[in-house]
Design an enzyme around this catalytic site. Sequence first.
Site, PDB file in Angstrom:
ATOM      1  CD  GLN A  90      -3.051  -0.660  -0.041  1.00  0.00           C
ATOM      2  OE1 GLN A  90      -3.201   0.492  -0.434  1.00  0.00           O
ATOM      3  NE2 GLN A  90      -3.703  -1.678  -0.579  1.00  0.00           N
ATOM      4  CB  SER A  91       4.257   1.909  -1.289  1.00  0.00           C
ATOM      5  OG  SER A  91       5.077   3.023  -1.541  1.00  0.00           O
ATOM      6  CG  ASN A  92       0.660   6.715   0.879  1.00  0.00           C
ATOM      7  OD1 ASN A  92      -0.459   6.480   0.446  1.00  0.00           O
ATOM      8  ND2 ASN A  92       0.927   6.716   2.180  1.00  0.00           N
ATOM      9  CB  ALA A 100       4.701   2.300  -4.878  1.00  0.00           C
TER      10      ALA A 100
END
Length: 324
Positions: free
Chosen positions: A74-76, A78
């Site tokens: 859930q990387s912001n 990325a």
Amino acid sequence: MGPSRVSLGTFPTPVEPAPRLGAALGLGPEDLWIKRDDLTGLGGGGNKIRKLEWTVGAALAEGADTLVTTGAPQSNHARLTAAAAARLGLSAVLVLRGAPGASRSGNLALDGLFGARIAWAGEVDQAGLDAAAAEVCARLRAGGARPALIPFGGSGVPGARGYVRCGEELDEQVPRLRTVVVALGSGGTMAGLVAALGAGSVLGVDVGALADPAAAVARFAAPLTPDEVTSDGLRVRRDQVGAGYATLTEPVTEALRLAARTEGLVLDPIYTGRALAGLRAAVRDGDVRPGEKTVFVHTGGLPGLFGHADAVAFAEEGVTVFEG
């Protein structure tokens, strides 16, 4: 020639008063302000855009046609790397920890919407994630592409430059500012603020992304300021990590509810929720005091809330039926 930068966001971001939230925390009615870095524009907004202006600027200067970066599912960072690639006509490959699961909600849905390809690295530590990214870059080069590896969280000296600019904005927007409170993940956001405002003015709330986040902050900030920056001289709270980075803690659920019900402000369960829980604890123990101007940096991350099953369940529990 100086460092290269590409324009990706809308700046300066606004600073808004938060009197009801401030009062609920135990501060005065004019003490608390919100720096709205969730409103930076591109790809749903968030703090990573300031860093990407510099890291992607360097990649373009080197002739890259593909952006590669790493992160959690859930990387912001990325998500916004994928958005930056789309805006600039580049390809994006996101090397994510873990394996594909049943849910593609939250940031993962936006990754796909932006056209990014995902390489799942399995259950690996940071070294394993870095190795997987290096392998992806090698395969891209073998296929004729020109990849640029954007660092984890966009953090490093180049990315931290974006938050030097944010600190300069705050210096103009909030005179006599005493404390800036920000989530501390990979270190670049806090590092830039420290370089601009001084170590004593920035309180970082550790979210559990790194084993030693203070060392990362000091390493990234030192080249950007004539002042000496050491990890021991930083204001860092490490009491909000709980059982780990991806977990939802009771202080964070309380912070999410408090921000939403006093100011209509939506936080995320990993970064800004922890940062507000840390600010609340800092007021309780006297590190942040009434009568002093405090800025809470809202670094974005809303899509991550919808990708966090526990956070969605908690939010849904608050829905009540009107019975007259």
